[in-house]
Write a protein that holds these residues in place. Structure first.
Motif: not given
Length: 332
Positions: A16-19, A83-84, A89-90, A114-115
């Motif tokens: 995960i990408v945190d925003v 998994q991305v 973002l991946g 999406p990722t």
């Protein structure tokens, strides 16, 4: 992934990408959000909330991935399985993992979805409200599991969040079987209170079958798992079922029970709480590093508290200070 390397910890988790953005209590109320809550949202809702958020920063996250980041800073060899998607973002997530020294070789998959991303709103008191779109993270296939690599590792770290979808659940079961065939200990984090209402029977089966060597949870999760409001009763009942039980209690510190030994520590003093995102993940980094280094149960808990205190003193779940220096200054 390569199988000739030996890792201290191999982790399976949501990529995960945190925003992250600051938010007033009024903004949270206008969105119908309770400060400190966590919810799952779909891609459309994520886009809509993102448009209404204030200025944000993007930082790779994910519970198990955050724990590996702390372990890598502490000097331990780590690999990640998640998994991305083949998107921006991946690429951010992959770069951040590898730049930290963590092996991450699972191929990106073409979207949609999406990722995964988690939109985190930070209240003035530092409490975080999480809005997560798991997307591609829940497409992790069992074929991504390198059984030989896991069998040769010292610990397999699994975040409970990933149990919440069929494909990654199958991947986790394959990884657990590989760990048990080797000498790899299974470290399982319950991750979230809501999971107890859905997968309590599954988690208890893993415990009763002797699959889990270390169970990591907070006080609310352990009480829900054992279906009692009496924390001490829950700890007593569960600690005889797993070799090591670790329970965090927020500002009240943490405790662990291992082989009949019980240790408790107070929370570290923090000058200012900025962002509680990832505090439990980074606590895991310190505790697990202590166990890998042969430290006592109490010192392992203290390492966890030191790492968690560093985490909540800044935005984002990944360490910014030299955790090894902080630990050595206290424990040597």
């Amino acid at each position: 992934m390569t199988t000739d390397a030996r890792y201290d910890v191999v982790a399976i988790g949501n990529a995960i990408v945190d925003v992250i953005a600051s938010a007033s209590l009024d903004f949270l109320a206008s969105e119908g959000l309770e400060s400190g809550s966590m919810r799952l949202i779909d891609g459309d809702a994520a886009v809509a909330l993102y448009d209404r958020m204030g200025p944000a920063r993007e930082i790779s996250g994910g519970s198990a991935a955050n724990s590996l980041a702390g372990l890598a800073v502490l000097g331990h060899a780590c690999a990640f399985i998640g998994q991305v998607a083949d998107d921006q973002l991946g690429e951010v997530f992959t770069h951040d993992m590898r730049a930290t020294g963590i092996a991450f070789d699972v191929p990106a998959q073409p979207g949609p979805p999406p990722t995964a991303r988690c939109l985190i709103l930070i209240a003035p008191d530092g409490e975080r409200t999480m809005n997560t779109a798991l997307a591609m993270a829940h497409r992790l296939p069992a074929s991504a599991i390198d059984e030989d690599m896991i069998g040769r590792a010292k610990y397999l770290l699994i975040e409970g969040y990933l149990w919440d979808a069929p494909e990654p659940q199958a991947a986790i079961k394959r990884a657990m079987a590989a760990a048990k065939r080797g000498r790899c200990k299974v470290f399982f984090a319950l991750s979230a209170l809501y999971l107890m209402g859905i997968y309590r029977d599954d988690f208890l089966s893993l415990i009763d079958d002797g699959i889990i060597d270390t169970l990591f949870c907070n006080d609310e999760e352990v009480a829900a798992l054992m279906q009692t409001d009496d924390l001490e009763s829950a700890i007593a009942a569960l600690s005889v079922k797993v070799p090591t039980l670790v329970v965090t209690r927020g500002a009240n510190g943490a405790l662990a029970v291992q082989g009949g030994e019980r240790a408790e520590i107070a929370a570290e003093t923090v000058a200012r709480v900025v962002d509680t995102t990832g505090a439990g993940d980074t606590f895991t980094s310190g505790f697990l590093a202590g166990q890998l280094e042969g430290r006592s149960l109490a010192d392992s808990l203290t390492m966890g508290a030191i790492c968690a205190a560093e985490c909540i003193g800044h935005y984002g779940p990944r360490p910014e200070a030299d955790l090894r220096a902080l630990v050595d200054a206290r424990l040597g």
